[in-house]
Design an enzyme around this catalytic site. Structure first.
Site, short mmCIF file in Angstrom:
data_model
loop_
_atom_site.label_atom_id
_atom_site.label_comp_id
_atom_site.label_asym_id
_atom_site.label_seq_id
_atom_site.Cartn_x
_atom_site.Cartn_y
_atom_site.Cartn_z
N LYS A 1 0.25 -0.34 15.04
CA LYS A 1 1.63 -0.42 15.51
C LYS A 1 1.96 -1.64 16.37
CE LYS A 1 3.48 3.13 13.67
NZ LYS A 1 3.48 2.58 12.31
N HIS B 1 0.85 -1.20 0.00
CA HIS B 1 0.00 0.00 0.00
C HIS B 1 0.88 1.24 0.00
CE1 HIS B 1 -4.23 -1.52 1.04
NE2 HIS B 1 -3.53 -2.52 0.53
N TYR C 1 -9.64 5.38 6.78
CA TYR C 1 -9.86 5.75 8.19
C TYR C 1 -10.90 6.87 8.18
CZ TYR C 1 -5.59 3.24 9.63
OH TYR C 1 -4.65 2.28 9.90
N TYR D 1 3.41 6.31 10.10
CA TYR D 1 2.63 5.14 9.68
C TYR D 1 3.53 4.08 9.03
CZ TYR D 1 -1.60 2.63 8.38
OH TYR D 1 -2.59 1.68 8.28
N PRO E 1 -5.30 0.02 18.38
CA PRO E 1 -4.97 -0.43 17.03
C PRO E 1 -5.00 0.65 15.93
CG PRO E 1 -7.15 -1.21 17.65
CD PRO E 1 -6.57 -0.57 18.87
P1 RFL Z 1 0.89 -12.06 21.31
O1 RFL Z 1 0.61 -12.07 19.87
O2 RFL Z 1 -0.23 -11.81 22.22
O3 RFL Z 1 1.57 -13.46 21.64
C1 RFL Z 1 1.76 -13.89 22.95
C2 RFL Z 1 1.80 -15.40 22.93
O4 RFL Z 1 2.14 -15.87 24.24
C3 RFL Z 1 1.28 -16.93 24.60
N1 RFL Z 1 1.21 -16.97 26.07
C4 RFL Z 1 1.80 -17.92 26.82
N2 RFL Z 1 2.50 -19.00 26.50
C5 RFL Z 1 2.96 -19.78 27.51
N3 RFL Z 1 2.71 -19.51 28.82
C6 RFL Z 1 2.02 -18.42 29.19
N4 RFL Z 1 1.80 -18.15 30.48
C7 RFL Z 1 1.52 -17.56 28.17
N5 RFL Z 1 0.78 -16.42 28.17
C8 RFL Z 1 0.62 -16.08 26.89
C9 RFL Z 1 -0.03 -16.60 23.93
O5 RFL Z 1 -0.85 -17.75 23.76
C10 RFL Z 1 0.43 -15.99 22.60
O6 RFL Z 1 0.54 -16.97 21.60
O7 RFL Z 1 2.03 -10.99 21.68
P2 RFL Z 1 3.30 -10.44 20.84
O8 RFL Z 1 4.10 -11.56 20.28
O9 RFL Z 1 3.92 -9.45 21.71
O10 RFL Z 1 2.66 -9.73 19.57
C11 RFL Z 1 1.92 -8.55 19.71
C12 RFL Z 1 0.80 -8.49 18.68
O11 RFL Z 1 0.12 -9.72 18.62
C13 RFL Z 1 -0.17 -7.39 19.02
O12 RFL Z 1 0.51 -6.20 19.35
C14 RFL Z 1 -1.11 -7.04 17.89
O13 RFL Z 1 -1.83 -8.13 17.39
C15 RFL Z 1 -2.09 -6.00 18.44
N6 RFL Z 1 -3.25 -5.92 17.62
C16 RFL Z 1 -3.15 -5.25 16.46
N7 RFL Z 1 -1.98 -4.67 16.12
C17 RFL Z 1 -1.85 -4.06 14.95
O14 RFL Z 1 -0.74 -3.58 14.64
N8 RFL Z 1 -2.94 -3.95 14.10
C18 RFL Z 1 -4.13 -4.54 14.41
O15 RFL Z 1 -5.05 -4.50 13.62
C19 RFL Z 1 -4.28 -5.22 15.62
N9 RFL Z 1 -5.44 -5.82 15.93
C20 RFL Z 1 -4.44 -6.55 17.99
C21 RFL Z 1 -5.52 -6.51 17.10
C22 RFL Z 1 -4.56 -7.23 19.21
C23 RFL Z 1 -5.73 -7.87 19.55
N10 RFL Z 1 -5.80 -8.50 20.84
C24 RFL Z 1 -4.69 -8.41 21.76
C25 RFL Z 1 -6.88 -9.14 21.41
C26 RFL Z 1 -6.69 -7.18 17.41
C27 RFL Z 1 -6.80 -7.88 18.62
C28 RFL Z 1 -8.08 -8.62 18.85
C1 PHB Z 2 -6.36 -4.46 9.95
O1 PHB Z 2 -6.38 -4.65 8.72
O2 PHB Z 2 -6.69 -5.35 10.74
C2 PHB Z 2 -6.00 -3.13 10.48
C3 PHB Z 2 -5.53 -2.16 9.63
C4 PHB Z 2 -5.19 -0.90 10.12
C5 PHB Z 2 -5.31 -0.65 11.47
C6 PHB Z 2 -5.77 -1.63 12.34
C7 PHB Z 2 -6.12 -2.87 11.84
O3 PHB Z 2 -4.99 0.58 11.95
#
Ligand code: RFL
Ligand code: PHB
Length: 394
Positions: A298, A72, A202, A386, A294
């Site tokens: 980031k 993008h 957005y 971004y 979100p």
């Molecule tokens: P994660 O991905 O949460 O991975 C942590 C892993 O640790 C495991 N775990 C354990 N394992 C063993 N023993 C324990 N006691 C444990 N406790 C936990 C878990 O099962 C898991 O597999 O953390 P990590 O690696 O730091 O990565 C961070 C990202 O995943 C997170 O920042 C993003 O996904 C946040 N986030 C989003 N970020 C974006 O940049 N764009 C998004 O669109 C976006 N959407 C989201 C999101 C986070 C969400 N969460 C937290 C519910 C949408 C959701 C729904």
């Molecule tokens: C997504 O595609 O899940 C997404 C994209 C941009 C954002 C957050 C989530 O700021």
């Protein structure tokens, strides 16, 4: 059992770190509470910064992303019924972002680690961390069959997400937390429909924020601001589409392309930082140390940035017995974390409707969006954050 680095959590932070260490000849074991299938099926982030894309390529796990991901070159800000475009490529000297879902990144990393003989233990329970103040910390857990196991290591890295069991191992007397909880959440859907837009939209509307994103030409990801305590049962498909149509309306009659919704979730929104990110031989990376709303996309990118810094510091330790980069880990990582926190907070504040907000505040938001999209300086500020700020020298 012994390894060099024990990693807790097979999310983006844990898997990326084990891949970085593997390529530098450093052994690690990854402990994950969930099954491989569950980890690979978790729907989360979608936008990869240029630096995250580069890291995946350097680590040899970028082939499918290059084939199936979407570059993008800009994004749309929609307000006052009109679209304004931010041109990333033009404003940042050629940088872009990649749309490639987090669970695909995870799938590629798990496959690469296992193909190289990497040690990932899925479905472990009761993980606990011990003796982080010594040069030989250990991790205790129950393996997937319930058998107790102890791993002795040189370092333990907590990549275990928001509900980290590692974070509380840093003594409360030296730990500080910063938090802001927002009075809204996001309702996210996945649907089977053609793309509504070539670039993310957005949108600010008096009814609240909404976001048009995409996964593939056939699967779309859309979000709308909602009450964080709302229940998904209150959102039948028709209500979701009616709300998206209303919030995304433009003066020239734009409509989202609708289709079968097959996944719905409501997530709360908060900003959180804990410091320090290291104590003795225990390090924290990713969501275990910090959470962003979100809006700036980031979260995953910050996790990748942390382990980039930590991977280099651990490499210098093993190659040259240098400890200075490890000692500076908290300071180096937090500089980037706080800038990403600021950007995520700013995007969130500019684009959401706050409870009790009056017409004055709404006009100020529109004026800010107008400024950001019509001034080159304003647009550059958004674009360079971004696509991802440059990395500090180590
Ligand atoms: P994660 O991905 O949460 O991975 C942590 C892993 O640790 C495991 N775990 C354990 N394992 C063993 N023993 C324990 N006691 C444990 N406790 C936990 C878990 O099962 C898991 O597999 O953390 P990590 O690696 O730091 O990565 C961070 C990202 O995943 C997170 O920042 C993003 O996904 C946040 N986030 C989003 N970020 C974006 O940049 N764009 C998004 O669109 C976006 N959407 C989201 C999101 C986070 C969400 N969460 C937290 C519910 C949408 C959701 C729904
Ligand atoms: C997504 O595609 O899940 C997404 C994209 C941009 C954002 C957050 C989530 O700021």
């Amino acid at each position: 059992m012994r390894t060099q680095v024990a990693i807790i959590g097979a999310g983006p932070a844990g898997l990326l770190l084990s891949q970085i260490l593997h390529l530098r000849g450093i052994a690690s074991i990854v402990l994950e509470a969930r099954s491989r299938e569950a980890v690979q099926a978790t729907i989360r982030a979608g936008v990869l910064e240029q630096g995250t894309v580069d890291l995946l390529n350097e680590l040899g796990v970028g082939a499918r992303m290059r084939r199936e991901g979407f570059v993008h070159e800009g994004t749309i800000l929609r307000f006052d019924g009109r679209d304004r475009r931010i041109d990333f490529r033009e404003l940042t000297g050629g940088k872009t972002v990649m749309l490639y879902a987090q669970h695909e990144v995870i799938t590629d990393l798990v496959a690469a680690r296992l193909a190289a003989g990497g040690d990932i233990r899925f479905e472990v329970k009761d993980v606990s961390v011990h003796q982080i103040d010594t040069s030989s910390p250990s991790v205790h857990f129950l393996d997937h069959t319930g058998v107790p196991v102890q791993i002795d290591a040189d370092f333990v890295v907590g990549c275990d997400g928001t509900h980290s069991v590692c974070r509380p191992c840093i003594p409360q007397s030296v730990r500080r937390a910063y938090e802001r909880v927002y009075p809204f959440g996001w309702l996210g859907i996945l649907c089977k429909a053609p793309r509504s837009s070539d670039e993310l939209i957005y949108a600010l509307h008096e009814r609240g924020f909404s976001l048009v994103s995409s996964r593939t030409p056939e699967i779309q990801r859309l979000y709308l601001q909602c009450d964080p305590n709302d229940k998904i049962e209150n959102w039948p498909d028709e209500r979701i589409w009616a709300e998206l149509r209303a919030r995304l309306a433009t003066r020239d009659g734009w409509l989202p392309k609708e289709g079968e919704i097959f996944n719905k979730v409501i997530v709360g929104m908060r900003s959180f930082v804990t410091e320090p990110m290291q104590h003795g031989r225990l390090f924290l990376a990713g969501d275990s140390a910090h959470v962003v709303p979100p809006t700036g996309a980031k979260g995953l990118n910050l996790a990748a940035a942390d382990v980039r810094v930590l991977g280099r510091a651990l490499t210098e330790f093993y190659r040259n017995r240098r400890t200075d980069l490890l000692e500076r880990y908290t300071a180096t990582a937090l500089r980037r974390v706080w800038k990403a926190q600021r950007f995520s907070w700013w995007m969130t504040s500019m684009l959401h409707r706050f409870p009790g907000e009056d017409a004055f505040q709404h006009q100020i938001q529109i004026a800010e969006l107008d400024y950001v999209t019509s001034s080159r300086a304003g647009a550059t500020t958004l674009a360079e954050n971004y696509v991802g700020l440059p990395f500090d020298a180590p």
